[in-house]
Design a protein around this motif. Structure first.
Motif, PDB file in Angstrom:
ATOM      1  N   THR A  44       0.787  -1.314  -0.003  1.00  0.00           N
ATOM      2  CA  THR A  44      -0.175   0.209  -0.129  1.00  0.00           C
ATOM      3  C   THR A  44       0.890   1.014   0.051  1.00  0.00           C
ATOM      4  O   THR A  44       0.605   2.208  -0.672  1.00  0.00           O
ATOM      5  CB  THR A  44      -0.805  -0.040   1.130  1.00  0.00           C
ATOM      6  OG1 THR A  44      -1.680  -1.139   1.345  1.00  0.00           O
ATOM      7  CG2 THR A  44      -1.910   1.133   1.201  1.00  0.00           C
ATOM      8  N   GLU A  45       1.839   1.275   0.761  1.00  0.00           N
ATOM      9  CA  GLU A  45       2.812   2.488   0.922  1.00  0.00           C
ATOM     10  C   GLU A  45       3.319   2.602  -0.591  1.00  0.00           C
ATOM     11  O   GLU A  45       3.536   3.809  -0.933  1.00  0.00           O
ATOM     12  CB  GLU A  45       4.138   2.084   1.716  1.00  0.00           C
ATOM     13  CG  GLU A  45       3.267   2.217   3.184  1.00  0.00           C
ATOM     14  CD  GLU A  45       2.989   0.807   3.688  1.00  0.00           C
ATOM     15  OE1 GLU A  45       3.267  -0.194   3.033  1.00  0.00           O
ATOM     16  OE2 GLU A  45       2.422   0.599   4.859  1.00  0.00           O
ATOM     17  N   LEU A  71       0.901   4.362  -2.936  1.00  0.00           N
ATOM     18  CA  LEU A  71       0.708   5.527  -2.437  1.00  0.00           C
ATOM     19  C   LEU A  71       1.918   6.729  -2.981  1.00  0.00           C
ATOM     20  O   LEU A  71       1.696   7.680  -3.357  1.00  0.00           O
ATOM     21  CB  LEU A  71       0.577   5.827  -0.896  1.00  0.00           C
ATOM     22  CG  LEU A  71       0.184   7.099  -0.172  1.00  0.00           C
ATOM     23  CD1 LEU A  71      -1.298   7.610  -0.973  1.00  0.00           C
ATOM     24  CD2 LEU A  71      -0.173   7.107   1.167  1.00  0.00           C
ATOM     25  N   LEU A 118      -1.932  14.610  -0.840  1.00  0.00           N
ATOM     26  CA  LEU A 118      -1.848  12.960  -0.369  1.00  0.00           C
ATOM     27  C   LEU A 118      -0.580  12.912   0.388  1.00  0.00           C
ATOM     28  O   LEU A 118      -0.697  11.961   1.198  1.00  0.00           O
ATOM     29  CB  LEU A 118      -1.730  12.290  -1.870  1.00  0.00           C
ATOM     30  CG  LEU A 118      -3.002  11.810  -2.461  1.00  0.00           C
ATOM     31  CD1 LEU A 118      -2.689  11.254  -3.802  1.00  0.00           C
ATOM     32  CD2 LEU A 118      -3.558  10.746  -1.639  1.00  0.00           C
ATOM     33  N   PHE A 119       0.370  13.531   0.252  1.00  0.00           N
ATOM     34  CA  PHE A 119       1.525  13.586   0.941  1.00  0.00           C
ATOM     35  C   PHE A 119       1.549  13.692   2.336  1.00  0.00           C
ATOM     36  O   PHE A 119       1.638  12.951   3.333  1.00  0.00           O
ATOM     37  CB  PHE A 119       2.690  14.413   0.628  1.00  0.00           C
ATOM     38  CG  PHE A 119       4.069  14.322   1.231  1.00  0.00           C
ATOM     39  CD1 PHE A 119       4.794  13.201   1.396  1.00  0.00           C
ATOM     40  CD2 PHE A 119       4.479  15.366   2.098  1.00  0.00           C
ATOM     41  CE1 PHE A 119       5.834  13.078   2.005  1.00  0.00           C
ATOM     42  CE2 PHE A 119       5.420  15.246   2.660  1.00  0.00           C
ATOM     43  CZ  PHE A 119       6.289  14.126   2.720  1.00  0.00           C
ATOM     44  N   SER A 157      -0.935  11.035   3.882  1.00  0.00           N
ATOM     45  CA  SER A 157      -0.244   9.833   4.336  1.00  0.00           C
ATOM     46  C   SER A 157       0.842  10.049   5.426  1.00  0.00           C
ATOM     47  O   SER A 157       1.035   8.983   6.042  1.00  0.00           O
ATOM     48  CB  SER A 157       0.285   9.378   2.901  1.00  0.00           C
ATOM     49  OG  SER A 157       1.336  10.335   2.701  1.00  0.00           O
ATOM     50  N   ARG A 187      -0.685   9.705   9.345  1.00  0.00           N
ATOM     51  CA  ARG A 187      -1.374   8.359   9.775  1.00  0.00           C
ATOM     52  C   ARG A 187      -0.249   7.756  10.666  1.00  0.00           C
ATOM     53  O   ARG A 187       0.884   7.656  10.252  1.00  0.00           O
ATOM     54  CB  ARG A 187      -1.613   7.361   8.663  1.00  0.00           C
ATOM     55  CG  ARG A 187      -2.498   7.695   7.668  1.00  0.00           C
ATOM     56  CD  ARG A 187      -3.883   8.117   8.096  1.00  0.00           C
ATOM     57  NE  ARG A 187      -4.371   6.458   8.172  1.00  0.00           N
ATOM     58  CZ  ARG A 187      -5.803   6.523   8.655  1.00  0.00           C
ATOM     59  NH1 ARG A 187      -6.336   7.466   8.867  1.00  0.00           N
ATOM     60  NH2 ARG A 187      -6.215   5.325   8.903  1.00  0.00           N
ATOM     61  N   SER A 238      -2.190   2.530  10.026  1.00  0.00           N
ATOM     62  CA  SER A 238      -3.156   2.308   8.982  1.00  0.00           C
ATOM     63  C   SER A 238      -4.328   1.687   9.422  1.00  0.00           C
ATOM     64  O   SER A 238      -4.422   0.644  10.149  1.00  0.00           O
ATOM     65  CB  SER A 238      -2.483   1.834   7.892  1.00  0.00           C
ATOM     66  OG  SER A 238      -1.312   2.634   7.171  1.00  0.00           O
ATOM     67  N   GLN A 280      -5.796  15.429   8.566  1.00  0.00           N
ATOM     68  CA  GLN A 280      -6.954  15.300   7.843  1.00  0.00           C
ATOM     69  C   GLN A 280      -7.689  16.728   7.773  1.00  0.00           C
ATOM     70  O   GLN A 280      -8.115  16.925   6.749  1.00  0.00           O
ATOM     71  CB  GLN A 280      -7.698  14.120   8.502  1.00  0.00           C
ATOM     72  CG  GLN A 280      -7.297  12.751   8.380  1.00  0.00           C
ATOM     73  CD  GLN A 280      -8.062  11.855   9.399  1.00  0.00           C
ATOM     74  OE1 GLN A 280      -9.034  12.001   9.764  1.00  0.00           O
ATOM     75  NE2 GLN A 280      -7.473  10.801   9.601  1.00  0.00           N
TER      76      GLN A 280
END
Length: 114
Positions: free
Chosen positions: A2-3, A6, A42-43, A46, A49, A52, A74
Motif C-alpha cells: 500500500t505504501e 501511495l 496526499l503526502f 499519508s 497516519r 493504517s 486530515q
C-alpha cells in the motif's frame, strides 16, 4: 504494498504537475498547479497516519497513541482542498479575462512566431 502505491501516486501526480507547469498555455499551468496540490494533499494525509486502518478518534479505553490516526492532517487536507478549489476557480476567471483581453491563452500573452 500500500505504501508503494501511495508513493507512486504522489510521484506521478508531482511529475505530471511539474510537466504541466512548464507548458506555455495558461490552462495547462492551472491543471499543473491542481495536480501538484493533489500530490501535496496526499503526502500530508499519508504522513499523518500513525497506524493504517485505524479510526481517527480514539475509542473509550483505547487511549494508547499507536491505536489511532492523527485528525490534524486530515483537517489540514480538507481545508487545503477547499482553498485549492476556490483558487482554481479564481485562476479560471483570470484565464478567461486574459484570453478576452489579449486573444491568446499563452502564459506571456502572445502566440509564438511560426
Amino acid at each position: 504494498m500500500t505504501e508503494f502505491v501511495l508513493a507512486a501516486a504522489i510521484g506521478v501526480l508531482s511529475a505530471a504537475g511539474t510537466w504541466l507547469l512548464l507548458r506555455p498555455r495558461t490552462f495547462q499551468v492551472i491543471m499543473g498547479l491542481s495536480l501538484l496540490s493533489y500530490a501535496v494533499n496526499l503526502f500530508i494525509f499519508s504522513m499523518g497516519r500513525l497506524r493504517s486502518g485505524m479510526p481517527p478518534i480514539t475509542a473509550k479505553g483505547a487511549e494508547r497513541l499507536e491505536l489511532y490516526a492523527d485528525p490534524t492532517p486530515q483537517a489540514l487536507v480538507l481545508t487545503a482542498i477547499v482553498i485549492s478549489f476556490a483558487l482554481t476557480a479564481l485562476f479560471l476567471v483570470v484565464l478567461l479575462a486574459s484570453r478576452g483581453a489579449t486573444g491568446s491563452d499563452h502564459v506571456d500573452g502572445r502566440e509564438p512566431a511560426e
